[in-house]
Design an enzyme around this catalytic site. Sequence first.
Site, PDB file in Angstrom:
ATOM      1  N   LYS A 270      -8.962  93.780  94.565  1.00 47.88           N
ATOM      2  CA  LYS A 270      -8.349  93.659  93.247  1.00 47.88           C
ATOM      3  C   LYS A 270      -7.389  92.471  93.266  1.00 47.88           C
ATOM      4  O   LYS A 270      -6.218  92.574  92.881  1.00 47.88           O
ATOM      5  CB  LYS A 270      -7.603  94.944  92.891  1.00 47.88           C
TER       6      LYS A 270
ATOM      7  N   LYS B 270      11.503  99.719 100.342  1.00 43.73           N
ATOM      8  CA  LYS B 270      10.935  98.454  99.881  1.00 43.73           C
ATOM      9  C   LYS B 270       9.863  97.944 100.844  1.00 43.73           C
ATOM     10  O   LYS B 270       8.931  97.252 100.421  1.00 43.73           O
ATOM     11  CB  LYS B 270      12.034  97.389  99.707  1.00 43.73           C
TER      12      LYS B 270
ATOM     13  N   TYR C   8       2.467 108.355  87.327  1.00 44.00           N
ATOM     14  CA  TYR C   8       1.303 107.879  86.569  1.00 44.00           C
ATOM     15  C   TYR C   8       0.148 107.535  87.502  1.00 44.00           C
ATOM     16  O   TYR C   8      -0.996 107.937  87.262  1.00 44.00           O
ATOM     17  CB  TYR C   8       1.694 106.665  85.724  1.00 44.00           C
TER      18      TYR C   8
ATOM     19  N   GLN D 147      -4.838  91.169  90.661  1.00 37.99           N
ATOM     20  CA  GLN D 147      -3.550  91.842  90.479  1.00 37.99           C
ATOM     21  C   GLN D 147      -2.478  91.305  91.424  1.00 37.99           C
ATOM     22  O   GLN D 147      -1.294  91.533  91.214  1.00 37.99           O
ATOM     23  CB  GLN D 147      -3.718  93.351  90.695  1.00 37.99           C
TER      24      GLN D 147
ATOM     25  N   HIS E 124       8.273  89.509  93.669  1.00 34.78           N
ATOM     26  CA  HIS E 124       9.273  90.567  93.500  1.00 34.78           C
ATOM     27  C   HIS E 124       9.328  91.484  94.712  1.00 34.78           C
ATOM     28  O   HIS E 124      10.385  91.995  95.061  1.00 34.78           O
ATOM     29  CB  HIS E 124       9.038  91.352  92.190  1.00 34.78           C
TER      30      HIS E 124
ATOM     31  N   HIS F 111       3.862  89.621  91.393  1.00 33.02           N
ATOM     32  CA  HIS F 111       3.727  90.783  92.275  1.00 33.02           C
ATOM     33  C   HIS F 111       4.276  90.482  93.671  1.00 33.02           C
ATOM     34  O   HIS F 111       5.089  91.245  94.215  1.00 33.02           O
ATOM     35  CB  HIS F 111       2.254  91.186  92.365  1.00 33.02           C
TER      36      HIS F 111
END
Length: 302
Positions: free
Chosen positions: A159, A144, A207, A162, A170, A167
């Site tokens: 960015k 983590k 991905y 985002q 969590h 984000h």
Amino acid sequence: MKAAAGKVQQEAERLTAGLWLPMMLAAGYLLVLSANRASFYENINNEKGAYSTSWFSLPCVMTAVYLGGVFGLTKYFEGRKPMQGLKDYMFTYNLYQVIINVWCIAAFVVEVRRAGMSAVGNKVDLGPNSFRLGFVTWVHYNNKYVELLDTLWMVLRKKTQQVSFLHVYHHVLLIWAWFCVVKFCNGGDAYFGGMLNSIIHVMMYSYYTMALLGWSCPWKRYLTQAQLVQFCICLAHATWAAATGVYPFHICLVEIWVMVSMLYLFTKFYNSAYKGAAKGAAASSNGAAAPSGAKPKSIKAN
């Protein structure tokens, strides 16, 4: 077709040439994990569990560094160009996440069977028999902190759209939730949520790795749905474990809080994204351009 294949090959060759340094850093980090295993083994007969010696200062310091870094670096890059030359590090990071999560899944299965445990319904055992399974859970918890690099790549490349509340929230929440598990109750069904999360991370970071290489990913569109399914399963398990007394009630409450808040925030994001896509499609059919970013995107799972 040939042009696309040539582009992918060129990108792969460019990445390969610059991978030695990030690969060495990843290897060094794995050596640190191994060294920690030896130090925990010295406490294998601790009545509170070998992993009860985990440092409380670590999540405190890393939370402060993370939040301060997000704010400070975002401000620093406001009037500057995005940082270049990060692809080698991002590729290595994503590949590392795939490998470490595949290892976690396999190790969880092996150690649960070795300990004679069932899939769920296992009472907490803090004795020597749970040491090896506990180490896999500790590696999952420790990862983590590594996942905070998700945010670093976003900030360094500007960015910042985002870097949402979801984000940041969590990432911090999961550090503390898994710290509580490892520190106080690293045994029994503690592994269950970690294994499900590792499965999601294999899908997700595969991905991202494929995207850096320019490859298409067949499960891209299902990532957010898979994340939501994970939250539902973990919430049901935590509720059941709390009701039956299989796992300590106070730790179950922590997991329930995590899953309820994640379900709420991820569902809100998911619905907002699809509403934006629907509005974009409607505007496009009326001759107007679709809004930027209307296509739904998956976001980092916990």
